[in-house]
Motif scaffolding. Structure first.
Motif, PDB file in Angstrom:
ATOM      1  N   LEU A  42      35.367 -10.958  -6.195  1.00  0.00           N
ATOM      2  CA  LEU A  42      34.363 -10.188  -6.926  1.00  0.00           C
ATOM      3  C   LEU A  42      34.183  -8.804  -6.305  1.00  0.00           C
ATOM      4  O   LEU A  42      34.044  -7.806  -7.020  1.00  0.00           O
ATOM      5  N   LYS A  43      34.193  -8.724  -4.965  1.00  0.00           N
ATOM      6  CA  LYS A  43      34.075  -7.423  -4.304  1.00  0.00           C
ATOM      7  C   LYS A  43      35.268  -6.538  -4.641  1.00  0.00           C
ATOM      8  O   LYS A  43      35.111  -5.345  -4.915  1.00  0.00           O
ATOM      9  N   LYS A  44      36.447  -7.139  -4.631  1.00  0.00           N
ATOM     10  CA  LYS A  44      37.659  -6.386  -4.965  1.00  0.00           C
ATOM     11  C   LYS A  44      37.586  -5.873  -6.404  1.00  0.00           C
ATOM     12  O   LYS A  44      37.931  -4.726  -6.687  1.00  0.00           O
ATOM     13  N   ASN A  45      37.103  -6.702  -7.305  1.00  0.00           N
ATOM     14  CA  ASN A  45      36.951  -6.314  -8.710  1.00  0.00           C
ATOM     15  C   ASN A  45      35.926  -5.182  -8.848  1.00  0.00           C
ATOM     16  O   ASN A  45      36.142  -4.228  -9.594  1.00  0.00           O
ATOM     17  N   ASP A  46      34.813  -5.286  -8.111  1.00  0.00           N
ATOM     18  CA  ASP A  46      33.796  -4.225  -8.147  1.00  0.00           C
ATOM     19  C   ASP A  46      34.363  -2.901  -7.646  1.00  0.00           C
ATOM     20  O   ASP A  46      34.116  -1.844  -8.241  1.00  0.00           O
ATOM     21  N   GLU A  47      35.118  -2.945  -6.552  1.00  0.00           N
ATOM     22  CA  GLU A  47      35.723  -1.725  -6.015  1.00  0.00           C
ATOM     23  C   GLU A  47      36.690  -1.108  -7.020  1.00  0.00           C
ATOM     24  O   GLU A  47      36.711   0.112  -7.191  1.00  0.00           O
ATOM     25  N   TYR A  48      37.482  -1.947  -7.666  1.00  0.00           N
ATOM     26  CA  TYR A  48      38.431  -1.442  -8.672  1.00  0.00           C
ATOM     27  C   TYR A  48      37.697  -0.694  -9.775  1.00  0.00           C
ATOM     28  O   TYR A  48      38.068   0.414 -10.146  1.00  0.00           O
ATOM     29  N   TRP A  49      36.631  -1.303 -10.306  1.00  0.00           N
ATOM     30  CA  TRP A  49      35.922  -0.676 -11.424  1.00  0.00           C
ATOM     31  C   TRP A  49      35.142   0.547 -10.974  1.00  0.00           C
ATOM     32  O   TRP A  49      34.983   1.506 -11.742  1.00  0.00           O
ATOM     33  N   GLN A  50      34.655   0.568  -9.736  1.00  0.00           N
ATOM     34  CA  GLN A  50      33.978   1.767  -9.239  1.00  0.00           C
ATOM     35  C   GLN A  50      34.975   2.914  -9.108  1.00  0.00           C
ATOM     36  O   GLN A  50      34.667   4.048  -9.491  1.00  0.00           O
ATOM     37  N   ASN A  51      36.162   2.622  -8.590  1.00  0.00           N
ATOM     38  CA  ASN A  51      37.202   3.656  -8.504  1.00  0.00           C
ATOM     39  C   ASN A  51      37.607   4.124  -9.889  1.00  0.00           C
ATOM     40  O   ASN A  51      37.824   5.320 -10.113  1.00  0.00           O
ATOM     41  N   ARG A  52      37.711   3.199 -10.799  1.00  0.00           N
ATOM     42  CA  ARG A  52      38.088   3.543 -12.179  1.00  0.00           C
ATOM     43  C   ARG A  52      37.034   4.453 -12.813  1.00  0.00           C
ATOM     44  O   ARG A  52      37.363   5.433 -13.482  1.00  0.00           O
TER      45      ARG A  52
END
Length: 180
Positions: free
Chosen positions: A81-91
């Protein structure tokens, strides 16, 4: 319940069709015969759960502790979930940066158009009308084929391609002048 002895029950099954056989498990046959397995009389044990205390009825109370594997699964899910959050924040940051760049370009175009309007003179003048010969061919074809406009489909398609190519060339030249 204890004063009178229990009576034996009788079970009669009528089977009119000899081809269909009623199947009975071995446990049922043993119970009918009166043979009781000792395994069934024992209480089930749960070695992985510690016994806290016994209630007055004699039923043990167990404390639930998550096993190591469930804890690992939970940690893996949290990490995912943290990895997914980081991806979407970068996006999101990337999209915001792109939007800011587009906004700057749009503001520059707006100012240029506003200046052209105020001065009454466009900064770039067209030297010639693009695709004029193909446009004339389309108009001539439509005049000749009033009732069958589909006969002009190839000419219209050629006109569209001409306009698209002129538009891309014009945009490319504008981008080259604004960058250079």
């Amino acid at each position: 319940m204890g004063a009178n002895p229990s009576k034996t029950r009788t079970l009669i099954v009528e089977n009119d069709d000899p081809t269909s056989v009623i199947k009975v498990s071995d446990d049922v046959v043993d119970r009918i015969r009166g043979v009781v397995k000792t395994v069934r009389d024992q209480e089930p044990t749960y070695p992985h759960l510690p016994i806290i205390s016994h209630t007055p009825t004699g039923v043990p109370v167990y404390l639930y502790e998550p096993s190591l594997t469930s804890l690992q699964i939970r940690q893996a899910n949290v990490a995912e979930l943290k990895k997914n959050d980081e991806y979407w924040q970068n996006r999101l940051r990337s999209l915001e940066d792109d939007h800011k760049k587009m906004q700057i370009i749009m503001d520059e175009e707006y100012q240029r158009a506003l200046n052209e309007f105020k001065t009454g003179k466009p900064s770039q003048t067209l030297k010639e009308i693009p695709c004029l010969d193909v446009k004339k061919a389309v108009m001539e074809c439509y005049r000749n084929n009033v009732n069958c406009s589909m006969n002009c489909a190839k000419i219209v398609q050629a006109f569209e391609e001409c306009v698209d190519s002129k538009r891309t060339c014009l945009l490319a030249s504008r981008m080259a002048t604004s960058k250079g």
